[in-house]
Scaffold this motif. Structure first.
Motif, mmCIF file in Angstrom:
data_model
loop_
_atom_site.group_PDB
_atom_site.id
_atom_site.type_symbol
_atom_site.label_atom_id
_atom_site.label_comp_id
_atom_site.label_asym_id
_atom_site.label_seq_id
_atom_site.Cartn_x
_atom_site.Cartn_y
_atom_site.Cartn_z
ATOM 1 N N SER A 74 -3.028 0.042 -3.522
ATOM 2 C CA SER A 74 -2.605 -1.152 -3.667
ATOM 3 C C SER A 74 -1.736 -1.351 -4.520
ATOM 4 O O SER A 74 -2.746 -1.188 -5.673
ATOM 5 C CB SER A 74 -3.910 -1.738 -3.559
ATOM 6 O OG SER A 74 -4.254 -2.423 -4.319
ATOM 7 N N LYS A 103 -7.448 2.862 -3.972
ATOM 8 C CA LYS A 103 -8.439 2.580 -3.505
ATOM 9 C C LYS A 103 -9.029 3.190 -2.731
ATOM 10 O O LYS A 103 -10.272 4.226 -2.408
ATOM 11 C CB LYS A 103 -7.878 1.634 -2.039
ATOM 12 C CG LYS A 103 -6.486 0.558 -2.659
ATOM 13 C CD LYS A 103 -7.992 -0.692 -2.937
ATOM 14 C CE LYS A 103 -7.400 -1.506 -2.848
ATOM 15 N NZ LYS A 103 -8.742 -2.879 -2.881
ATOM 16 N N THR A 147 0.841 -0.948 0.168
ATOM 17 C CA THR A 147 -0.002 0.105 0.088
ATOM 18 C C THR A 147 0.878 1.635 0.095
ATOM 19 O O THR A 147 2.083 1.227 0.681
ATOM 20 C CB THR A 147 -0.748 0.333 1.435
ATOM 21 O OG1 THR A 147 -1.742 -1.329 0.881
ATOM 22 C CG2 THR A 147 -1.933 1.275 1.898
#
Length: 865
Positions: A513, A493, A461
Motif C-alpha cells: 500500500s 502488506k 494498493t
C-alpha cells in the motif's frame, strides 16, 4: 517587562557592576531607542515563529510603511523570494540549502541547512509586507553556503564522521538557553523558557501596542546576550554574521534616504546593530569560512510536525499548529488577547473530543468534563495573571480534568492526542516552478517510471510479481529503498520472508500500500544532504546505522548487521554498500551469543535462497558469510554446557535450527555434486557446511550434559542422525518430567527440545508417546494444573493437521469405541445418538483417569423436583 535574575548585572561593554536602578534606566533607554526610529531605522527584535512578534510586526509595518525592509535571512535566498510569495505558496514551507563536501567519495553526505517558514513567522509577514507596499527587500545574513561550509569545517576539524544532522539556519538557542533565560525560569517558577515567553509576550498578542511590545522583547533579548559568554558568540559564527547584517543595513539606510527602514532580526543580534559597544572586540578573521562556497537552495513543502521537530523548544515555538491558529484568529477577527485565548482553548478541547472519538483509543470526555477543563484553563490563566489560557494552561487543564484512572507511565491517549492536535499535521504547498532537490526529483522520476501514482495523494494498493517480471522487481526495490529511508511512502502488506529458509515458497507476490504524501517529500528533502540519488541516500543511511551500532557497543551484534545486509539487498544497493559485508564479517567473528548467531545464519540462508529475486545470483559475499557464521556457531557449541538456565530454551531451539539448516545445505550439496565455485549455469554454488564437524560437536556436548533442557534436543538430533536410539529420546523426556524440583518450563525443556527437532516425533515414536502418557496418568490434578501452561507452550509447535492425527492416534491407543469425530455439519438423529455415546465414553474415560472433577465442575446435582 521581565525582571533581571539579580539586582546587579555586569555591563557587557565596560565590565563594571551596575546597581538595579542603573540597570532599569539603561534597559528603558535601550527599548525606547529601538522603536523611536533613530537615524530612520526602526528595530524589531523577534523570536522566530512567534505569533505575537508576527502580529505586532504587521501592525508596525502597516503604520510606518517603510521604504526598505531588512530581514535576517541568508542573502543567497533572494532569488527564491518570488517563489515564497507565489499565490500557490502556503506555509509551512522551508528553504533547503545543500552544499556538497569536498570529497572523492561520491557517497559522502553533503551539508544541508533549513530555513523553516511557518504561518506565524515574522519573516513571512515581512516578506508579504514588502511585496504589498513596494518596499525594497534586503536579506542581511551570510549566504547559506558560507555558514554550511564553516560548520562542515568544524566537523572535519573535530575528526567527526559526517552524519545526517540538518542545520537550522534560523535559531533562537542563544535566547532560550542563556544564563538570563535560565535564571528567569527559576524566578518565575516556570517549566522552561517557552512558558516564560508565553507569559511575557504571547499573552500580549492582541494588545496592539507594537512599540511597547518590541521595546520589551528587545530588553529581554539584550539581557540574554549580556549573559552569554563572548567565546560562545565567537565560536558559533555570530561575529561574522553580524558584520554582514550591519553592512546590509547601512546600504538599506543609504538607499532609503530620509524614509524609514524596518530592521527585522533575531532579538539576540539586535544589540550589535543598535549599539557599537555590543560588538565583540574579536576580529572577524577568527571565523574561518569558505566565503566562496555556494549552495543549492530550494523551496519545498513542509509539515507542521517536521517544523516542530526541527525548531521545537530550542529554535522556535513548540506546538506549531497551536500558534498558527492563535495567529490566524488574532489576525483575522481583531479580537482581544483574552477573547482569542479563550476561544482557542474551547476549540482545542472540542477538537480533542472529536479526535478521540475518531481514533477509538479512549472514550471521548463527556461534555461536563470538557466544560470543567475550559473553566480550569481559565482559572489557571487568572492565577498566573494572564488575559486568557495559553498553551501550558490548556495542557495543565487536560491533565487535571480529562485523565481518568490513567497510568501515565504507560502513556495517555488523551495527552498524546492533545499533543498531536497542537503539533498539527498540516502540509504546506509550493508552486511547481519551485523545483526540487536532486534526491526528491530523482525519487519522483523513478516512481513515475515504475508506474507508481504520485500526483494523487490517496492510498493505493499495488501487487508485484517479483519472480517473473523484472519491472516488478525494480518496483519492489524502489519501495524497499523508500522504506529504508523512512519516507513513509509504502508499506509491505504481504510478501516473501527473506529471513526464513523457505520464505520464497509459500508467497510469490508482494502486496504494497502506498501514497505519495507531502510528508514523503519533506523526508526526501531532509535527506538531500546524503546525495543526489536514492542509492547514495540508502548507502549513507546504512553507513550511519553501522556507525551507530559500533558507537553504542553493538559491533558484535551479528543479527543487527544481517538486518542491514537484508535491507540493502531488498533495496538493490548491496553492491554500493561496501561497508556492510566487512562489518558483518567482523560481527560474526566476535559474536558470542549462540542463539543470535544461529538466527543470523538462518537469515543469511534466507537471502541465499532468495538470491535470484534479490538480484544476488553473482554476489560472491553470501557464500563466505554463511560459511563464516557456520564455523563460528560450531565453535560456540562446546560453550553451551556452561550457559545459564535463562539461555537454555533459546539455545535448544537454536541447536535444532542449526541441525535443520545443515541438513538442507547437505541436500543441496548432494544435488549439485562435488564441484565447487560456480555451477554449470554460472551461478554460485551452495556453500559447503560440514555436517561431520557438527555431529562431533553435538556428540561431545551430549556427553558433557547428560541431562537438563539441552538433553532432549541432543537426543532427538542423535536419533535422526543414527547415533542415539529412540529410547534415549524417551529417557531424556522422562528425566525432565521427573525433575520435580525444577520449574514447569524447565521440566518441559527436554520435551520441547525434542519437538523442536521433529514435531512428528510424538506421534511416530511409541516410546515417546508412552512416556508422555505415563506422566499425565500419574500426575495429580494440582500437579497437572501447574505444568499445563508449559505443556501447552511446548505442544504449540504442532500444526492443526498434526494435532488431528495425534488425537486420532490417542483415541485408538485408549481403545475408544469410535474415533473422535468432531465434524458438526449435517447432523441427523443417528449421528446425534452416536455423539452422545462417544461423549459418555469420553466421560467414563476421564473419570477413570482421575479427571472426574473437571467433567462435573459447575454442574448442579439434580434435586428430584
Amino acid at each position: 517587562m521581565s525582571q533581571a535574575p539579580s539586582s546587579q548585572e555586569t555591563d557587557a561593554a565596560s565590565g563594571r557592576q551596575e546597581n538595579a536602578d542603573e540597570l532599569r534606566q539603561r534597559l528603558q533607554a535601550y527599548g525606547e531607542r529601538l522603536v523611536a526610529g533613530v537615524d530612520g531605522v526602526f528595530h524589531f527584535p523577534i523570536r522566530h515563529h512567534s505569533p505575537a512578534c508576527a502580529l505586532h510586526l504587521k501592525y508596525a509595518l502597516e503604520e510606518l510603511k517603510p521604504a526598505a525592509i531588512v530581514v535576517e535571512m541568508p542573502a543567497d535566498f533572494e532569488p527564491l523570494v518570488p517563489l515564497l510569495l507565489h499565490p500557490e505558496t502556503e506555509p509551512p514551507a522551508a528553504i533547503v540549502s545543500v552544499m556538497d563536501r569536498d570529497s572523492q567519495d561520491r557517497f559522502t553526505p553533503a551539508v544541508v541547512g533549513y530555513w523553516p517558514i511557518s504561518a506565524s513567522a515574522p519573516e513571512w509577514v515581512a516578506l508579504k509586507a514588502a511585496a504589498e507596499t513596494g518596499a525594497t527587500l534586503h536579506l542581511a545574513d551570510l549566504p547559506s553556503g558560507t555558514r554550511l561550509a564553516s560548520q562542515g569545517d568544524a566537523e572535519e576539524d573535530n575528526g567527526e564522521t559526517p552524519r545526517l544532522a540538518p542545520r537550522v539556519l534560523a535559531d533562537d538557542q542563544s535566547i532560550t538557553y542563556s544564563d538570563y533565560a535560565r535564571g528567569l525560569v527559576r524566578r518565575i517558577g516556570a517549566r522552561d523558557y517557552n512558558e516564560v515567553w508565553d507569559r511575557l509576550f504571547e499573552a500580549r498578542l492582541g494588545d496592539g501596542d507594537w512599540r511597547s511590545f518590541f521595546a520589551d522583547v528587545g530588553r529581554d533579548c539584550l539581557l540574554c546576550r549580556e549573559t552569554t559568554s563572548a567565546r560562545q558568540i565567537v565560536e558559533d559564527g555570530t561575529i561574522a554574521r553580524e558584520k554582514m547584517m550591519r553592512s546590509v543595513l547601512a546600504k538599506a539606510k543609504e538607499k532609503a534616504g530620509e524614509r524609514p527602514v524596518a530592521a527585522i532580526f533575531g532579538g539576540f543580534h539586535t544589540p550589535a546593530l543598535v549599539d557599537p559597544s555590543q560588538r565583540s572586540k574579536t576580529t572577524d578573521d577568527t571565523l574561518r569560512t569558505k566565503t566562496k562556497s555556494a549552495a543549492r537552495s530550494y523551496v519545498v513543502r513542509y509539515t507542521e510536525a517536521a517544523l516542530d521537530r526541527l525548531n521545537g523548544y530550542a529554535s522556535g515555538m513548540p506546538s506549531p499548529r497551536h500558534y498558527a491558529r492563535l495567529f490566524t484568529m488574532a489576525e483575522g477577527d481583531g479580537l482581544s488577547s483574552k477573547d482569542v485565548a479563550s476561544r482557542l482553548a474551547v476549540e482545542t478541547f472540542l477538537d480533542l473530543s472529536e479526535a478521540l472519538r475518531r481514533k477509538e483509543t479512549a472514550l471521548p470526555p463527556a461534555l461536563p468534563s470538557l466544560r470543567e477543563a475550559v473553566r480550569h484553563a481559565e482559572a489557571l490563566a487568572t492565577l498566573r495573571d494572564l488575559p486568557g489560557p495559553g498553551r501550558f494552561e490548556i495542557l495543565d487543564a487536560a491533565r487535571s480534568c480529562l485523565l481518568k484512572d490513567e497510568d501515565l507511565i504507560y502513556g495517555s491517549p488523551v495527552l498524546e492526542t492533545l499533543h498531536e492536535l497542537m503539533t498539527g499535521s498540516g502540509v504546506g504547498t509550493v508552486p511547481k516552478e519551485a523545483g526540487a532537490p536532486p534526491l526528491l526529483a530523482a525519487a519522483r522520476k523513478r516512481a513515475e517510471a515504475l508506474r507508481f501514482t504520485i500526483e494523487d495523494p490517496s492510498v493505493r494498493t499495488r501487487e508485484l510479481d517479483i519472480h517473473r517480471k523484472p519491472r516488478h522487481r525494480a518496483a519492489s526495490r524502489f519501495a524497499h529503498a523508500m522504506a529504508l529511508l523512512s519516507t513513509g511512502f509504502a508499506t509491505l502488506k504481504r510478501g516473501p520472508d527473506f529471513s526464513a529458509a523457505n520464505g520464497m515458497k509459500p508467497i510469490l507476490f508482494e502486496v504494497w500500500s502506498y501514497a505519495w504524501l507531502p510528508s514523503v517529500e519533506a523526508r526526501l528533502a531532509a535527506l538531500a544532504a546524503t546525495g543526489d540519488t536514492l542509492e547514495a541516500a540508502c548507502v549513507f543511511v546504512l553507513r550511519d546505522a553501522i556507525t551507530s551500532l559500533e558507537d553504542t557497543g553493538r559491533g558484535d551484534d551479528s543479527e543487527a548487521a544481517v538486518f542491514l545486509l537484508g535491507d540493502a539487498a531488498k533495496a538493490g544497493v548491496l553492491s554500493h554498500a561496501a561497508d556492510i559485508v566487512p562489518h558483518l564479517t567482523r560481527a560474526l567473528t566476535k559474536d558470542a551469543e549462540f542463539s543470535r548467531l544461529v538466527r543470523t545464519l538462518t537469515r543469511l540462508e534466507g537471502l541465499w535462497r532468495g538470491r535470484r529475486v534479490l538480484g544476488l545470483e553473482r554476489t560472491a559475499a553470501l557464500g563466505p558469510l554463511l560459511e563464516t557464521a557456520y564455523r563460528r556457531a560450531l565453535d560456540l557449541i562446546p560453550m553451551l554446557a556452561e550457559a545459564g538456565e535463562d539461555a537454555m530454551a533459546s539455545n535448544s531451539r537454536a541447536l535444532a535450527d542449526l541441525y535443520h539448516l545443515t541438513e538442507r545445505f547437505t541436500i543441496d550439496a548432494r544435488t549439485e555434486g562435488p564441484s565447487a565455485g560456480e555451477n554449470k549455469s554460472g551461478a554460485l554454488a551452495a556453500p559447503r557446511l560440514d555436517p561431520v564437524v557438527l555431529e562431533e560437536r553435538l556428540r561431545a556436548l551430549a556427553a558433557a550434559v547428560p541431562g537438563g533442557p539441552l538433553s532432549g534436543v541432543l537426543a532427538a538430533i542423535g536419533y535422526l542422525s543414527g547415533w542415539r536410539s529412540e529410547r534415549d529420546v524417551a529417557d531424556a523426556i522422562r528425566q525432565g518430567f521427573d525433575a520435580t524440583t525444577l520449574s514447569p518450563d524447565e521440566r518441559c525443556g527436554p520435551f520441547a527440545g525434542a519437538l523442536a527437532v521433529s514435531s512428528v516425533l510424538l506421534r511416530r515414536s511409541e516410546e515417546v508417546l508412552a512416556v508422555v502418557d505415563d506422566f499425565l496418568a500419574r500426575s495429580s490434578e494440582d500437579a497437572f494444573v501447574s505444568i499445563l501452561p508449559a505443556l501447552r507452550k511446548t505442544l504449540s509447535v504442532l500444526n492443526p493437521d498434526e494435532v488431528d492425527a495425534l488425537a486420532e492416534q490417542i483415541a485408538t491407543l485408549k481403545s475408544s469405541s469410535s474415533p473422535l469425530d468432531l465434524e458438526m455439519n449435517g447432523l441427523d438423529e443417528r449421528e446425534l445418538l452416536g455423539n452422545i455415546e462417544r461423549a459418555n465414553a469420553l466421560t467414563k474415560l476421564m473419570e477413570a483417569r482421575g479427571l472426574g472433577n473437571w467433567v462435573h465442575a459447575g454442574i448442579e446435582p439434580e434435586t428430584g423436583k
